[in-house]
Design an enzyme around this catalytic site. Structure first.
Site, PDB file in Angstrom:
ATOM      1  N   ILE A 204      -8.267  -1.078   4.610  1.00 32.21           N
ATOM      2  CA  ILE A 204      -6.878  -1.377   4.232  1.00 32.21           C
ATOM      3  C   ILE A 204      -6.804  -2.892   4.051  1.00 32.21           C
ATOM      4  O   ILE A 204      -7.155  -3.631   4.978  1.00 32.21           O
ATOM      5  CB  ILE A 204      -5.893  -0.952   5.361  1.00 32.21           C
ATOM      6  CG1 ILE A 204      -5.910   0.574   5.588  1.00 32.21           C
ATOM      7  CG2 ILE A 204      -4.475  -1.464   5.087  1.00 32.21           C
ATOM      8  CD1 ILE A 204      -5.313   1.418   4.462  1.00 32.21           C
ATOM      9  N   HIS A 205      -6.438  -3.368   2.878  1.00 30.95           N
ATOM     10  CA  HIS A 205      -6.332  -4.825   2.753  1.00 30.95           C
ATOM     11  C   HIS A 205      -5.314  -5.300   1.713  1.00 30.95           C
ATOM     12  O   HIS A 205      -4.986  -6.473   1.662  1.00 30.95           O
ATOM     13  CB  HIS A 205      -7.695  -5.454   2.419  1.00 30.95           C
ATOM     14  CG  HIS A 205      -8.072  -5.300   0.974  1.00 30.95           C
ATOM     15  ND1 HIS A 205      -8.756  -4.214   0.525  1.00 30.95           N
ATOM     16  CD2 HIS A 205      -7.808  -6.065  -0.108  1.00 30.95           C
ATOM     17  CE1 HIS A 205      -8.921  -4.315  -0.771  1.00 30.95           C
ATOM     18  NE2 HIS A 205      -8.353  -5.424  -1.189  1.00 30.95           N
ATOM     19  N   ARG A 206      -4.800  -4.391   0.881  1.00 26.85           N
ATOM     20  CA  ARG A 206      -3.929  -4.844  -0.210  1.00 26.85           C
ATOM     21  C   ARG A 206      -2.665  -5.490   0.312  1.00 26.85           C
ATOM     22  O   ARG A 206      -2.143  -5.111   1.360  1.00 26.85           O
ATOM     23  CB  ARG A 206      -3.529  -3.656  -1.077  1.00 26.85           C
ATOM     24  CG  ARG A 206      -4.563  -3.305  -2.057  1.00 26.85           C
ATOM     25  CD  ARG A 206      -4.084  -2.244  -2.991  1.00 26.85           C
ATOM     26  NE  ARG A 206      -5.217  -1.729  -3.701  1.00 26.85           N
ATOM     27  CZ  ARG A 206      -5.741  -2.307  -4.789  1.00 26.85           C
ATOM     28  NH1 ARG A 206      -5.178  -3.393  -5.292  1.00 26.85           N
ATOM     29  NH2 ARG A 206      -6.794  -1.805  -5.359  1.00 26.85           N
TER      30      ARG A 206
END
Ligand code: UD1
Length: 354
Positions: A204-206
């Site tokens: 998860i990084h957006r």
């Protein structure tokens, strides 16, 4: 014949690997410019070393910053680099700030620009990546599209004349690395003492997942209450944002682990019961490895993965839990991402059009 590639972020190094190999095989001079957008060794250096990419010829060392500061610093530095090297083509990759900066700098210097992975669309104008893609496609001289859907999007925007379908270069590198994986459990499963099929792999990084504290807390809460351990291969962005928001990522079934090198990631995904991610590349990698994926987003650019049943979109805790426990999708021989030889086609196109 000289191609100058501009890269800066992790997914671009993966795409660069088969291009660098194909350029060398074709006897093309290949200059690599690293903007420095990603600078952590596990987001950058490890890909050059493990995927056998030539060392960058130029490193701009731009680092982090707001979009304007980061993109502007690249723009300011690239003019002189392009002027010095005067390539036949500037090749830009994907949808990051490094992509749009390089495309803009090159067109203003009247150097032909080719955009690899052209034509992807989320139609979500809140994503920085969507602006980067659209602006780059409209600036570039040749649009190297990975899929028929991407070709169709470009035609809709009046760009059919500049478009060529080459296939997906990430598929090239995935097939090659998958076929070279050693037998036995993945490093991740061995390190954590997990049986194959007993855990999920997550990234998860957006910005849309991490920047709003309530949204990040909701995602972390969802991942902490699943039926199996979730190994979050944490990009520095999610670690930094969780700390800033006061959110503890290590809770319940959610476990935090450093990012993995490319082959170790493929092995971990193959050993997993499924992938939960907001990454574009990982959704497609899961499909190519035939591992079910649950994508924590409102839409995806890789619509073929959803149409074929190997990917579902999920936002709430209930949707994510339903996504990861759904029955295994029907097997398919469909190959919407090409045959693993896209990079050779890219280099051939650029030679023919130089
Ligand atoms: C960028 C791309 C995204 C791509 C992703 C892959 C843009 C707008 N986004 O997102 O399309 O999917 O890369 O990883 O270009 N940071 C570090 N170390 C690093 C790099 C980043 O700590 O090596 C941290 C910094 O706090 C930085 C933050 O991550 O501010 C965000 O990095 P940035 O390059 O702006 O975007 P990504 O989220 O990595």
């Amino acid at each position: 014949m000289k191609i100058l590639s501009v890269v800066g972020a992790r997914p671009q190094f993966v795409k660069l690997a088969p291009i660098d190999k194909a350029a060398r095989a074709a006897g093309v001079e290949h200059v690599i410019v690293h903007t420095g957008q990603h600078y952590d060794p596990m987001l950058s250096d490890v890909f050059f070393t493990e995927l056998g990419i030539s060392a960058p010829d130029v490193h701009l060392g731009v680092g982090s910053g707001s979009h304007g500061v980061q993109t502007g610093a690249m723009l300011g530095a690239l003019d002189a680099v392009f002027d010095e090297h005067r390539p036949d083509w500037v090749l830009v990759y994907g949808d990051t700030n490094s992509t749009v900066a390089a495309a803009l700098s090159a067109v203003k210097l009247h150097i032909p620009v080719a955009h690899l992975e052209a034509g992807l669309r989320s139609f979500n104008r809140r994503m920085p990546e969507e602006h980067n893609r659209v602006l780059t496609d409209h600036a570039a001289d040749v649009l190297l599209a990975p899929t028929q859907v991407a070709v169709d999007h470009l035609a809709t925007e009046g760009l059919a004349d500049r478009t060529v379908l080459v296939g997906d270069v990430m598929t090239d590198v995935l097939f090659e690395q998958r076929d070279a994986l050693p037998e036995g459990p993945s490093k991740l499963a061995a390190e954590l003492g997990l049986e194959p099929g007993s855990f999920y792999v997550s990234t998860i990084h957006r910005a849309e997942s991490t920047d709003d504290p309530a949204r990040l807390a909701e995602i972390a809460g969802a991942l902490s209450g699943l039926d199996k351990p979730v190994i979050l291969l944490a990009h520095p962005r999610v670690v930094a944002k969780a700390a800033a928001h006061g959110i503890d990522l290590a809770q319940g079934t959610l476990h935090v682990h450093a990012p993995l090198a490319y082959a170790d990631l493929l092995a971990a995904v193959l050993d997993s019961a499924g992938v939960v991610t907001d990454s574009g590349g990982l959704q497609k990698e899961a499909f190519l490895l035939r591992v079910p994926c649950t994508t924590v987003r409102t839409e995806t650019e890789w619509v073929e993965t959803v149409a074929l049943g190997w990917n579902v979109l999920a936002l709430t805790a209930e949707e994510i839990a339903a996504g990861v426990t759904r029955p295994r999708p029907a097997d398919t021989d469909e190959a919407p991402y090409g045959d693993g030889h896209a990079a050779e086609r890219v280099v051939r196109e650029l030679i023919d059009r130089a």
